[in-house]
Structure formats: C-alpha cells, structure tokens
Design a protein around this motif. Structure first.
Motif, PDB file in Angstrom:
ATOM      1  N   ALA A  52       0.825  -1.213   0.000  1.00  0.00           N
ATOM      2  CA  ALA A  52       0.000   0.000   0.000  1.00  0.00           C
ATOM      3  C   ALA A  52       0.859   1.262   0.000  1.00  0.00           C
ATOM      4  O   ALA A  52       0.456   2.294  -0.552  1.00  0.00           O
ATOM      5  CB  ALA A  52      -0.936   0.001   1.206  1.00  0.00           C
ATOM      6  N   ASP A  53       2.048   1.193   0.605  1.00  0.00           N
ATOM      7  CA  ASP A  53       2.937   2.361   0.617  1.00  0.00           C
ATOM      8  C   ASP A  53       3.475   2.649  -0.780  1.00  0.00           C
ATOM      9  O   ASP A  53       3.597   3.810  -1.181  1.00  0.00           O
ATOM     10  CB  ASP A  53       4.095   2.139   1.588  1.00  0.00           C
ATOM     11  N   PHE A  54       3.791   1.602  -1.526  1.00  0.00           N
ATOM     12  CA  PHE A  54       4.279   1.805  -2.889  1.00  0.00           C
ATOM     13  C   PHE A  54       3.188   2.355  -3.796  1.00  0.00           C
ATOM     14  O   PHE A  54       3.464   3.082  -4.748  1.00  0.00           O
ATOM     15  CB  PHE A  54       4.810   0.488  -3.467  1.00  0.00           C
ATOM     16  N   ASP A  55       1.941   2.000  -3.506  1.00  0.00           N
ATOM     17  CA  ASP A  55       0.825   2.413  -4.361  1.00  0.00           C
ATOM     18  C   ASP A  55       0.314   3.812  -4.037  1.00  0.00           C
ATOM     19  O   ASP A  55      -0.543   4.332  -4.752  1.00  0.00           O
ATOM     20  CB  ASP A  55      -0.330   1.412  -4.238  1.00  0.00           C
ATOM     21  N   ASP A  56       0.812   4.418  -2.974  1.00  0.00           N
ATOM     22  CA  ASP A  56       0.359   5.739  -2.550  1.00  0.00           C
ATOM     23  C   ASP A  56       1.555   6.696  -2.610  1.00  0.00           C
ATOM     24  O   ASP A  56       2.527   6.528  -1.871  1.00  0.00           O
ATOM     25  CB  ASP A  56      -0.200   5.665  -1.123  1.00  0.00           C
ATOM     26  N   VAL A  57       1.490   7.700  -3.476  1.00  0.00           N
ATOM     27  CA  VAL A  57       2.625   8.599  -3.690  1.00  0.00           C
ATOM     28  C   VAL A  57       3.009   9.325  -2.409  1.00  0.00           C
ATOM     29  O   VAL A  57       4.198   9.427  -2.064  1.00  0.00           O
ATOM     30  CB  VAL A  57       2.302   9.612  -4.805  1.00  0.00           C
ATOM     31  N   GLU A  58       2.023   9.826  -1.667  1.00  0.00           N
ATOM     32  CA  GLU A  58       2.331  10.578  -0.451  1.00  0.00           C
ATOM     33  C   GLU A  58       3.001   9.689   0.586  1.00  0.00           C
ATOM     34  O   GLU A  58       4.006  10.089   1.209  1.00  0.00           O
ATOM     35  CB  GLU A  58       1.050  11.172   0.121  1.00  0.00           C
ATOM     36  N   MET A  64       8.469   8.054   3.133  1.00  0.00           N
ATOM     37  CA  MET A  64       9.455   7.032   3.490  1.00  0.00           C
ATOM     38  C   MET A  64      10.748   7.190   2.692  1.00  0.00           C
ATOM     39  O   MET A  64      11.654   6.372   2.832  1.00  0.00           O
ATOM     40  CB  MET A  64       8.877   5.636   3.257  1.00  0.00           C
ATOM     41  N   ALA A  65      10.819   8.247   1.882  1.00  0.00           N
ATOM     42  CA  ALA A  65      12.000   8.460   1.041  1.00  0.00           C
ATOM     43  C   ALA A  65      12.906   9.488   1.697  1.00  0.00           C
ATOM     44  O   ALA A  65      12.656  10.694   1.625  1.00  0.00           O
ATOM     45  CB  ALA A  65      11.571   8.933  -0.345  1.00  0.00           C
ATOM     46  N   PHE A  66      13.968   9.023   2.338  1.00  0.00           N
ATOM     47  CA  PHE A  66      14.879   9.930   3.032  1.00  0.00           C
ATOM     48  C   PHE A  66      15.631  10.806   2.027  1.00  0.00           C
ATOM     49  O   PHE A  66      16.182  10.318   1.044  1.00  0.00           O
ATOM     50  CB  PHE A  66      15.867   9.149   3.885  1.00  0.00           C
ATOM     51  N   GLN A  67      15.644  12.116   2.319  1.00  0.00           N
ATOM     52  CA  GLN A  67      16.278  13.095   1.448  1.00  0.00           C
ATOM     53  C   GLN A  67      17.671  13.499   1.909  1.00  0.00           C
ATOM     54  O   GLN A  67      18.494  13.931   1.103  1.00  0.00           O
ATOM     55  CB  GLN A  67      15.401  14.355   1.363  1.00  0.00           C
ATOM     56  N   ASP A  68      17.932  13.389   3.214  1.00  0.00           N
ATOM     57  CA  ASP A  68      19.224  13.839   3.720  1.00  0.00           C
ATOM     58  C   ASP A  68      19.449  13.257   5.108  1.00  0.00           C
ATOM     59  O   ASP A  68      18.498  12.814   5.788  1.00  0.00           O
ATOM     60  CB  ASP A  68      19.276  15.366   3.774  1.00  0.00           C
ATOM     61  N   ALA A 105      12.539  13.146   5.685  1.00  0.00           N
ATOM     62  CA  ALA A 105      11.828  12.629   4.514  1.00  0.00           C
ATOM     63  C   ALA A 105      10.483  13.323   4.375  1.00  0.00           C
ATOM     64  O   ALA A 105       9.872  13.739   5.372  1.00  0.00           O
ATOM     65  CB  ALA A 105      11.600  11.117   4.646  1.00  0.00           C
ATOM     66  N   GLY A 106      10.036  13.445   3.134  1.00  0.00           N
ATOM     67  CA  GLY A 106       8.663  13.808   2.842  1.00  0.00           C
ATOM     68  C   GLY A 106       8.137  15.036   3.539  1.00  0.00           C
ATOM     69  O   GLY A 106       8.803  16.065   3.661  1.00  0.00           O
ATOM     70  N   ALA A 107       6.897  14.930   4.008  1.00  0.00           N
ATOM     71  CA  ALA A 107       6.177  16.042   4.626  1.00  0.00           C
ATOM     72  C   ALA A 107       6.463  16.087   6.121  1.00  0.00           C
ATOM     73  O   ALA A 107       5.698  15.592   6.943  1.00  0.00           O
ATOM     74  CB  ALA A 107       4.676  15.904   4.380  1.00  0.00           C
ATOM     75  N   GLY A 108       7.617  16.659   6.470  1.00  0.00           N
ATOM     76  CA  GLY A 108       7.969  16.850   7.866  1.00  0.00           C
ATOM     77  C   GLY A 108       8.260  15.579   8.639  1.00  0.00           C
ATOM     78  O   GLY A 108       8.078  15.538   9.858  1.00  0.00           O
ATOM     79  N   SER A 142       5.707  20.645  11.652  1.00  0.00           N
ATOM     80  CA  SER A 142       5.225  21.072  10.346  1.00  0.00           C
ATOM     81  C   SER A 142       5.105  19.870   9.420  1.00  0.00           C
ATOM     82  O   SER A 142       5.831  18.879   9.559  1.00  0.00           O
ATOM     83  CB  SER A 142       6.178  22.100   9.731  1.00  0.00           C
ATOM     84  N   ASP A 143       4.180  19.984   8.456  1.00  0.00           N
ATOM     85  CA  ASP A 143       4.090  18.984   7.405  1.00  0.00           C
ATOM     86  C   ASP A 143       4.619  19.527   6.081  1.00  0.00           C
ATOM     87  O   ASP A 143       4.323  19.001   5.015  1.00  0.00           O
ATOM     88  CB  ASP A 143       2.659  18.479   7.242  1.00  0.00           C
ATOM     89  N   MET A 144       5.440  20.580   6.150  1.00  0.00           N
ATOM     90  CA  MET A 144       6.141  21.034   4.947  1.00  0.00           C
ATOM     91  C   MET A 144       7.080  19.938   4.447  1.00  0.00           C
ATOM     92  O   MET A 144       7.655  19.184   5.236  1.00  0.00           O
ATOM     93  CB  MET A 144       6.989  22.277   5.250  1.00  0.00           C
ATOM     94  N   ASP A 145       7.256  19.874   3.131  1.00  0.00           N
ATOM     95  CA  ASP A 145       8.257  18.967   2.578  1.00  0.00           C
ATOM     96  C   ASP A 145       9.647  19.425   3.014  1.00  0.00           C
ATOM     97  O   ASP A 145       9.952  20.618   2.997  1.00  0.00           O
ATOM     98  CB  ASP A 145       8.187  18.957   1.056  1.00  0.00           C
ATOM     99  N   VAL A 146      10.485  18.466   3.412  1.00  0.00           N
ATOM    100  CA  VAL A 146      11.827  18.777   3.905  1.00  0.00           C
ATOM    101  C   VAL A 146      12.872  18.201   2.951  1.00  0.00           C
ATOM    102  O   VAL A 146      12.678  17.139   2.368  1.00  0.00           O
ATOM    103  CB  VAL A 146      12.044  18.236   5.334  1.00  0.00           C
TER     104      VAL A 146
END
Length: 368
Positions: A200-206, A211-215, A228-231, A248-252
C-alpha cells in the motif's frame, strides 16, 4: 507480510560505461582572467557543455565535481536520465597546468552523487540504483558491487543522498533506506526498527514520499538525524530510531547538525527550521521558490545554498552571505566542507572558501 520491493527508478537497458578523458590540455594564458584559477583552455576541456550537479572536498587542495551533459539532458527530457553522460572532474590546484584538472565519464547511469570518504582517502560515486565507483584521483578508480538490496537493507530502495559524518560515509534513500559504509564492498544496514514499506505504501505517492529519506547528518554516530517527505524527521540514539515530533508537514529537503549544537532543516520554498530533539522553531517561512540544496557548518557559521544564492544564519536570522564579488555569488548551488575549507559549485562555476577568504575557481560566463 511486507511486499517484495519493486525498483523505484527506471533503469534503461543501456550498457554502463565509464572512461577517462585525462589527456593533458594545450593551455593558454589570459591576463584578463588572472582572478580565476582555471585557464580558459582548462575550462573548455573539462566543463564546457556540462552543468555541475554536485561537489565534494576530499581534503584541502583536492576538489571534485559531478556534472552532466547539457545538450544530452535537453534531448533526453526528465524520463531518460540514463541517456545523459555524467562527468566526474577533480581539480588539484597545486599541480602544474595541464595535469591539475582531470576527469572520467559515466554513461548509462541515472542520477549520480559523490561524497568524500576520508577514512579511505577516496571519493565515492554512487548512482541512484546503488552502483558504486571509488577513486583517489590518480587513475586508481575501482568499480565495486552494487549496494545490496533487501527488506532488511542495507539498501531497501533507491539512493538519494550521501553524507560524510565523522569521516564515515552514510547513504540514505527511498523505502527508509539508511546504510553505513564499513569498507570496500561492505555496507552495514541501519534500517533497524524503521517501518518496512508495504504494498500500500508503494501504491500511494504521499506515503511513499514520506518514506523516502532526502538527507542525513549527525553530531556523532550515536546521534543522527534523517528527514523525509512532509515533515518526517527521525533520530538515532545508537540503538534505535525514534520519530521526532516535528511541528510542520512542509516537505523537507536538507539538514545540518551544526557546530552551535542546533539542527537546521531546510523545507519547501526556502523555509528553515532550527531545533533539536522535539523542540523546534521556524526561523524563515517560504521566502524562495526553491528549497535549500545544502546546509553546512563552516568557519563558525551555518551556510545555506540553492541556485538562487548563498546565505548565513546570524542571530537567528537568514542573511545573504557577504561575498567579495558577483562572480562568487553565481557559483551557488551545492556545498561541501572538509579539512577546513568549503567548496561551492553550481550551474555557473565554482569557488572555494578557506575559512577566511574566497577564491574563484571558474565562472563560465566569463568564457562565453
């Protein structure tokens, strides 16, 4: 039961190639460009037609750049990145002209990041799908095995970011991927108790983005932060990961564990948070179109950059960095710190700060 992990990035059926283009240049001098370290001939041979996308300091006087072919990128578009040639260039200013800047090229690769690995005295080049090449800049480059992929790690998905922390290299990415390099072809999984993505996580973009770590950054190996993601902010205490109560739920996008004891997190549209643990303050709200690409600690200051410029945090305020010329300012885009120096490189050039003063490496518009 957790889902079997599908690839998160399209890998085109193109053979991967990597080759050197290290022949010395026939150099000329130009008195009008004495402020720059590179001659026009050096620039033309190594950077003309390419755009810098990442940089790294191996040590003082050894500077590395990743660039991509601009014409190929325009033809390929956003869905065929493997069609775009990548180039790793390294610049050693103390060497004589003609041998102080060399490069090698990568074909068939998706996005390519680099990172200094001081413990091995080498630079790591890692693609989004986990392919690994290392080099010491002396023609001693080696291709290693891909970072192993499994539910337990070390790689659960794509590789999105590399970071040097206490002279060790960490890689983070999608599906809660976190791993630590222990040596050539040796990666230790730090996924540990992080949630394992389900179908279900793969099928939902949000949910997938969250779950995609950016830094990643840390004050020590037992005091790490990832975003990752929205805060979504997680903390590692040496044993397990705990979700931080981020306000916050801002994208980080970027993070720095700074020398002043605070953690700085760059969020969407140039927003900036400062805090530690579960206590956070919004310092800047949405001042730019782009988020900060890199945040680092250097010369007793926090430095932040994007393609729009370079900033410092002073007394809790974001201020434009005091730069000696517009030629330095246009080099903004990426930052790397090591051995007491800070390298800045981007679309229009590169410059280095030695803790006191700036030195322009090149400004491409002066060679237009």
């Amino acid at each position: 039961m957790a889902a079997d992990f599908p690839p998160n990035a399209i890998r085109l059926n193109i053979p991967i190639k990597r080759y050197h283009t290290c022949q010395p240049s026939a150099l000329t001098t130009n008195d009008d460009k004495t402020m720059m370290q590179l001659t026009e001939a050096e620039y033309r041979k190594r950077f003309d037609g390419y755009i810098i996308t990442d940089c790294a300091v191996l040590k003082r006087g050894q500077y590395y750049f990743v660039s991509r072919n601009l014409a190929e990128a325009q033809r390929a578009g956003p869905t065929a990145e493997a069609m775009v040639t990548k180039r790793l260039s390294w610049y050693i200013p103390d060497k004589p002209e003609g041998s102080r800047i060399l490069d090698m090229e990568f074909e068939g690769y998706q996005a390519l990041d680099i990172c200094a690995n001081p413990s091995e005295g080498r630079i790591l080049c890692i693609s989004i799908d986990g392919s690994v090449t290392t080099t010491g800049g002396n023609g001693d480059d080696e291709d290693e095995d891909e970072i192993p992929k499994s539910i337990t790690g070390p790689r659960r998905g794509t590789i999105e970011r590399l970071r040097t922390i206490d002279d060790c290299v960490y890689a983070v990415g999608s599906s809660h991927t976190i791993c630590l390099r222990k040596g050539p072809n040796r990666w230790e999984s730090l996924c540990l108790n992080l949630p394992v993505p389900a179908r279900a996580d793969f099928d939902d973009v949000e949910r997938s983005n969250n779950m995609a770590f950016q830094d990643i950054d840390g004050f020590s190996p037992d005091d790490l932060y990832v975003i990752a993601g929205a805060g979504r902010v997680w903390h590692f205490d040496g044993t397990k990961w705990s979700r931080i109560a981020f306000p916050s739920d801002m994208d980080v996008y970027s993070i720095c564990c700074a020398g002043d004891g605070y953690v700085y997190i760059g969020a969407q549209s140039g927003s900036l948070f400062r805090g530690r643990g579960n206590e956070w303050t919004l310092l800047v709200r949405e001042m730019l179109t782009l988020p900060f690409e890199d945040i680092v600690w250097h010369a007793g200051k926090v430095w932040l950059t994007s393609d729009y410029g370079l900033w410092n945090v002073i007394d809790g305020q974001l201020v434009e960095a005091d730069l000696p010329s517009s030629d330095i300012k246009v080099c903004a885009g990426n930052l790397s710190v090591g051995d007491g120096v800070m390298l800045m490189a981007g679309t229009n050039g590169a410059a280095v700060h030695d803790g006191t003063a700036w030195q322009l490496i090149f400004h491409r518009m002066q060679f237009a």
